[in-house]
Design a protein around this motif. Structure first.
Motif, short mmCIF file in Angstrom:
data_model
loop_
_atom_site.label_atom_id
_atom_site.label_comp_id
_atom_site.label_asym_id
_atom_site.label_seq_id
_atom_site.Cartn_x
_atom_site.Cartn_y
_atom_site.Cartn_z
N TRP A 239 0.83 -1.21 0.00
CA TRP A 239 0.00 0.00 0.00
C TRP A 239 0.86 1.26 0.00
N VAL B 21 -4.76 3.43 4.59
CA VAL B 21 -4.93 2.09 5.16
C VAL B 21 -5.69 2.24 6.48
N VAL C 203 -8.93 -0.62 3.11
CA VAL C 203 -8.28 0.60 2.65
C VAL C 203 -9.32 1.55 2.07
#
Length: 125
Positions: A11, A62, A76
């Motif tokens: 991420w 996140v 997310v």
């Protein structure tokens, strides 16, 4: 790299638009499914390109990551400047620090109308 660090790095690298770095976290033959749209992405390069080609204006936030051995789940939020706020629940299988399989459920917040029959049982968010 353990499963948690792999998911966090994924991420972070997507947010940084570090597409080479994203590819380093994926097995060459990774398979990622998107059941909501009925699509399957096969291979590292295809997954990287799908993400890199998405229209700019988005941010990764996140909300949480849960890990059980090699299995990772992340929630997310992905706000986009013009397209709205999206959420993804992503399920990953990690092997030796690389994602080998995934399933992502993408949706736009508020995109599905609540049915009337539930009104007596729920609160609007």
């Amino acid at each position: 790299m353990d499963s948690l660090k792999t998911a966090e790095a994924l991420w972070n690298r997507i947010q940084a638009r570090d597409w080479t770095g994203v590819g380093e976290l994926l097995a060459g033959d990774v398979v990622v499914e998107w059941p909501i749209s009925g699509e399957r992405i096969v291979g590292r390069e295809n997954y990287v390109r799908v993400n890199a080609e998405y229209p700019q204006g988005w941010t990764i936030k996140v909300l949480r990551i849960l890990v059980d051995g090699d299995e990772v789940v992340s929630e997310v939020e992905v706000p986009h400047e013009t397209l709205g706020i999206f959420r993804v629940a992503a399920f990953w299988t990690v092997n030796e620090g690389r994602i080998v399989r995934g399933r992502e459920y993408w949706t736009e917040l508020g995109s599905e109308p609540a049915p009337e029959w539930r009104a007596a049982y729920v609160e609007r968010m």
